[in-house]
Design a protein around this motif. Sequence first.
Motif, PDB file in Angstrom:
ATOM      1  N   TYR A 112      14.151  96.543 173.980  1.00 35.74           N
ATOM      2  CA  TYR A 112      13.899  97.431 175.110  1.00 35.74           C
ATOM      3  C   TYR A 112      12.633  98.255 174.907  1.00 35.74           C
ATOM      4  O   TYR A 112      11.979  98.646 175.878  1.00 35.74           O
ATOM      5  N   GLU A 113      12.275  98.509 173.647  1.00 34.72           N
ATOM      6  CA  GLU A 113      11.006  99.183 173.383  1.00 34.72           C
ATOM      7  C   GLU A 113       9.837  98.314 173.836  1.00 34.72           C
ATOM      8  O   GLU A 113       8.864  98.806 174.407  1.00 34.72           O
ATOM      9  N   THR A 114       9.920  97.016 173.578  1.00 32.09           N
ATOM     10  CA  THR A 114       8.845  96.107 173.986  1.00 32.09           C
ATOM     11  C   THR A 114       8.755  95.999 175.505  1.00 32.09           C
ATOM     12  O   THR A 114       7.715  95.602 176.035  1.00 32.09           O
ATOM     13  N   LYS A 115       9.826  96.342 176.208  1.00 27.25           N
ATOM     14  CA  LYS A 115       9.813  96.323 177.669  1.00 27.25           C
ATOM     15  C   LYS A 115       9.252  97.612 178.268  1.00 27.25           C
ATOM     16  O   LYS A 115       9.153  97.741 179.489  1.00 27.25           O
ATOM     17  N   GLY A 116       8.935  98.605 177.383  1.00 22.34           N
ATOM     18  CA  GLY A 116       8.285  99.815 177.864  1.00 22.34           C
ATOM     19  C   GLY A 116       9.081 101.090 177.729  1.00 22.34           C
ATOM     20  O   GLY A 116       8.586 102.164 178.074  1.00 22.34           O
ATOM     21  N   LEU A 117      10.306 101.027 177.210  1.00 22.46           N
ATOM     22  CA  LEU A 117      11.093 102.241 177.035  1.00 22.46           C
ATOM     23  C   LEU A 117      10.640 102.988 175.781  1.00 22.46           C
ATOM     24  O   LEU A 117      10.156 102.383 174.822  1.00 22.46           O
ATOM     25  N   SER A 118      10.810 104.292 175.803  1.00 20.88           N
ATOM     26  CA  SER A 118      10.502 105.087 174.619  1.00 20.88           C
ATOM     27  C   SER A 118      11.526 104.763 173.538  1.00 20.88           C
ATOM     28  O   SER A 118      12.643 104.318 173.831  1.00 20.88           O
ATOM     29  N   PRO A 119      11.176 104.973 172.260  1.00 20.42           N
ATOM     30  CA  PRO A 119      12.134 104.672 171.182  1.00 20.42           C
ATOM     31  C   PRO A 119      13.463 105.398 171.348  1.00 20.42           C
ATOM     32  O   PRO A 119      14.527 104.817 171.096  1.00 20.42           O
TER      33      PRO A 119
END
Length: 240
Positions: A112-119
Motif C-alpha cells: 500500500y505504500e507503493t500505491k501512494g499511502l503514507s507509511p
Amino acid sequence: MTNAPQPPHTGEPHHEDLSGKLNWLRAGVLGANDGIVSVAGLVVGVAGATTDRTALMLAGIAGLVAGALSMAGGEYVSVSTQRDTERAMLRLETHELHTMPEAEERELAEIYETKGLSPELANRVAKELTANDALQAHAEAELGIDPANLTSPLQAAFASMVAFTTGALLPLLAIILPPTPVRIWACVAAVIAGLALTGWTSARLGNARAGHAIARNVGVGALTMLVTYLVGLLFGVTTS
C-alpha cells in the motif's frame, strides 16, 4: 446550506465485477467467431467439391461437434491449470500467514505504500484488513486473486461450447437450407454479416475502433472461405 451525504451506490457494479463480466462476454464473442469461421471454411470447401446436401450437412455437423468439444476441452484444461495454480498460491499464502504473520502484515503495508499511502496509513490499513480477513486481503493485494471467486473449469468449458455452437450454426444453416444455385452465396453473405457483428461487438467491449475489427474479421473469414472453396473445387474436379 450543507449538502446531505450521498448514500452509497449499492446497485452500481464494482470495477472488478464489471471487468469479469466483460471478459466473459469477450470470450463468448471470440468463441462464436471461431465457430463461424471454422464451420464456414469447412462447408464452403465441401460445397466446392459436391452439391450433395447430405454431404454438406454431415460435414457441417461433424465440424460443429468436433469444434465445440475441442473448444470445451481446451478451455477446461486451461482453466483447470489456472485454478490449480491459484489454489497452490493460496495454500502457500495461508501457510505464511500462520507461520510469519508479522512479516506478511509488513509486506501488505509495503504494497500500500507503493500505491501512494503514507507509511503510517499503510500500516493501519494493513492491520485492519488483516484483522478482518487476512487471506482475502493478502491474496488480492499480493497475488491478484479473489479466494471466493475462482473461475470454474466446467462453467468456462460449457460457455465456450455454447459460444462455438452458436456461431457454427450460422454457416451450417446458411449452406443447407437455400436452394443449390444460391447456396454458396447465401452462406458467404450470412458469414460476412455474422463476422461483422462479432467484430463490432468485440470492438465495443474492448473500446477499440469498430471499423478495423470488422474489416479484420470479415477479411479473415472471406480468405478462409475462398481458400477452402478453391481446394474443394480442385478436389471435386480431380475426382470427377
